[in-house]
Design an enzyme around this catalytic site. Sequence first.
Site, PDB file in Angstrom:
ATOM      1  N   LYS A 113       0.861  -1.176   0.000  1.00  0.00           N
ATOM      2  CA  LYS A 113       0.000   0.000   0.000  1.00  0.00           C
ATOM      3  C   LYS A 113       0.901   1.230   0.000  1.00  0.00           C
ATOM      4  O   LYS A 113       1.401   1.662   1.037  1.00  0.00           O
ATOM      5  CB  LYS A 113      -0.939   0.050   1.207  1.00  0.00           C
ATOM      6  CG  LYS A 113      -2.081   1.076   0.990  1.00  0.00           C
ATOM      7  CD  LYS A 113      -2.549   1.749   2.261  1.00  0.00           C
ATOM      8  CE  LYS A 113      -1.705   2.924   2.646  1.00  0.00           C
ATOM      9  NZ  LYS A 113      -1.802   4.094   1.709  1.00  0.00           N
TER      10      LYS A 113
ATOM     11  N   GLU B 154       9.272   2.073  11.070  1.00  0.00           N
ATOM     12  CA  GLU B 154      10.317   3.093  10.953  1.00  0.00           C
ATOM     13  C   GLU B 154       9.618   4.428  10.770  1.00  0.00           C
ATOM     14  O   GLU B 154       8.863   4.621   9.811  1.00  0.00           O
ATOM     15  CB  GLU B 154      11.277   2.793   9.807  1.00  0.00           C
ATOM     16  CG  GLU B 154      12.134   1.559  10.049  1.00  0.00           C
ATOM     17  CD  GLU B 154      12.946   1.606  11.323  1.00  0.00           C
ATOM     18  OE1 GLU B 154      13.228   2.722  11.825  1.00  0.00           O
ATOM     19  OE2 GLU B 154      13.307   0.535  11.845  1.00  0.00           O
TER      20      GLU B 154
ATOM     21  N   CYS C  53      13.389  11.423   6.515  1.00  0.00           N
ATOM     22  CA  CYS C  53      13.298  11.135   7.949  1.00  0.00           C
ATOM     23  C   CYS C  53      14.648  11.261   8.630  1.00  0.00           C
ATOM     24  O   CYS C  53      14.715  11.426   9.850  1.00  0.00           O
ATOM     25  CB  CYS C  53      12.702   9.760   8.180  1.00  0.00           C
ATOM     26  SG  CYS C  53      13.589   8.424   7.367  1.00  0.00           S
TER      27      CYS C  53
ATOM     28  N   GLU D 208       9.491  17.183  14.596  1.00  0.00           N
ATOM     29  CA  GLU D 208       9.896  16.993  13.207  1.00  0.00           C
ATOM     30  C   GLU D 208       9.122  17.942  12.300  1.00  0.00           C
ATOM     31  O   GLU D 208       7.887  17.992  12.346  1.00  0.00           O
ATOM     32  CB  GLU D 208       9.645  15.546  12.776  1.00  0.00           C
ATOM     33  CG  GLU D 208      10.185  15.237  11.396  1.00  0.00           C
ATOM     34  CD  GLU D 208       9.993  13.782  11.010  1.00  0.00           C
ATOM     35  OE1 GLU D 208      10.907  13.200  10.416  1.00  0.00           O
ATOM     36  OE2 GLU D 208       8.908  13.229  11.316  1.00  0.00           O
TER      37      GLU D 208
END
Length: 481
Positions: free
Chosen positions: A173, A248, A282, A382
Amino acid sequence: MEYLNLIGGEWVASGSGDTTATRNPADNRETLGTVQESTSEDAIQAVEAAVAAQQDWRATPGPSRGAVLREVAQLLEVRKPDLTETLVREEGKTRAEAAGEVQRAIDIFYYYASKAADLNGEVKASSSRDATLRTKVEPLGVVTAITPWNYPIAIPAWKVAPALAAGNVVVLKPASMAGAIAHDFARCLDDAGVPDGVFNVVTGSGSTVGNALVTDKRVDAVSFTGSEHVGNIVYQNAAPDQKRVQLEMGGKNPTVISDSVDIDEAATIVGTGAFGTTGQSCTACSRAIVHQDVFDEFVATITNYAETLAVGPGVDDPDMGPQASETELESTLNYIEIGKREGATLETGGERLTEGDYAEGYFVEPTVFSDVEPDMRIAQEEIFGPVLAVIPVADFDEALDVANGVEQGLSASVVTDDLTEAHRFVDEIEAGVAKVNEKTTGLELHVPFGGMKASSSETYREQGDAGLDFYTITKTVYLNY
C-alpha cells in the site's frame, strides 16, 4: 492516465469507482493521472490473491526467486530514465536526487537477488553421534508493506525485495500522492515475471486500505514507514493477532559541531543534510548543535550556504526542489511562524516563493534559525521541510545532552577533529545511525537501518541481512539416523 491496482496479476480499478489526482508539486496545474481510492474489499481481494500464490512461491527454490528479482532489477535499469522523470514530476525531487533514488531501487533488487541463493540455515554440532542438527530458514507468509511518499520507489524496493527473496508474498500500500511512481514500479515487477499474486498493489487511504491490510488475520507481518502517529496506530491494530511488525518513523536529527573543525566543511555537511531533498527525509538534519566558540562563524557560514542554493522545479535540476504538497508546505510555514513566536532569530529564508516559475508550485526558501533553545518546538518536533535550528552549547557534554534531549532517535552525526569526541559520540548518542564527519542523510544498502526511541518499534532493522531477518523465521531440525 488512470493508475490501476495490481491484484492477482490483473490491473483493476477499485470497486469504489473513485480516484484521486496525483499532481506535480512544482506546478499543481499539471496532473500526472488518477490513482485508485480503494476500499477495504479491494484490500481483502489483494490478500486473497497473495494467499493463493503463497505456497507456490514459497516452494520456488531460492536461486530461482533470485533470478526473478534479477529480472526486476534489469527492467528497472532499462526504464530508469522514465522512472526518474515520473519521480521528478510527481514527488518534486531534483533530477539528480530522483535518479539516485531510482538507482537505489535497482541496486537493492540486484543485492537481494544474490542473497536469495544463500537463504538456507546453518548446520550445528549435535551431541549425538547418530544425528544431524541444523536450522532451516522459512518465509513468514503474507506480508503487508505500507510506504510513504518521500522515497516512493526506494522504500518499497527495500521492503519488497527482501520479502520476495525470502519466499513471502506481498501486498503493497503506497502513499496515494506517489501513486504514479508506485504504479510504474509495480509494472516493472509484473513485466519482469513475478508470478501472479506474489506481488500486489492497492492504493487508497491508510484508514481504509491500510487498516484492512493490518487487521486481516491472514497477514503475517506488517512493515511500515511513515509518521510516528500513524505508526503507533498500525502497531496497536496489528497487536491482537500478534503479527510481526516493523515500524520506521520520524526523526529530529542532530549534527554536533565541535570547536575543532573547519567551519566551511561543517556548514557543507549540515547544509546538504538539512536542505537536500527539501528537508523531506526522515534522516534530514534539523538541528545543528554548535560549540559557542564557533557559533557566530558557523551561523554566518550556514546562512550564506542556504542563501546560495538555487530553488526551482526538479526538472531543471536545481539545488532544491519544491515541497511535495500544499499540506507539507503549509506545515513548514506554520513551524516557521512558531519559531518566530518562540523568540528564535530568523537568519534567512522563511518565505514561500510565489513569483514567476514558483507561482503554481509549493516552494519555500531554505530557512535557518539561530539562538534556538533546546526546548523550543522547532528544536523538538519533526518539521519535514528545509528548516534548520542552530543551537549554541558551552561544551561537548552539553552538546550530547541536547542531541539526546528529544523523543526520537533516528540518525545523528558529529563534526569533529577530536578522536575522543568521535568515540564518545558513537557510544553515547541515542540514535540508530551514528555518523562521524558526515551528513545525517544517506545509508549504504547492505547495512541495517532503523531508529531508537520513538523513531522505531525497535524490533527489526531494514536493509542488508537485517532486512531478511524480519521476513523469515527459523526452524530447528533434528535428524536421527
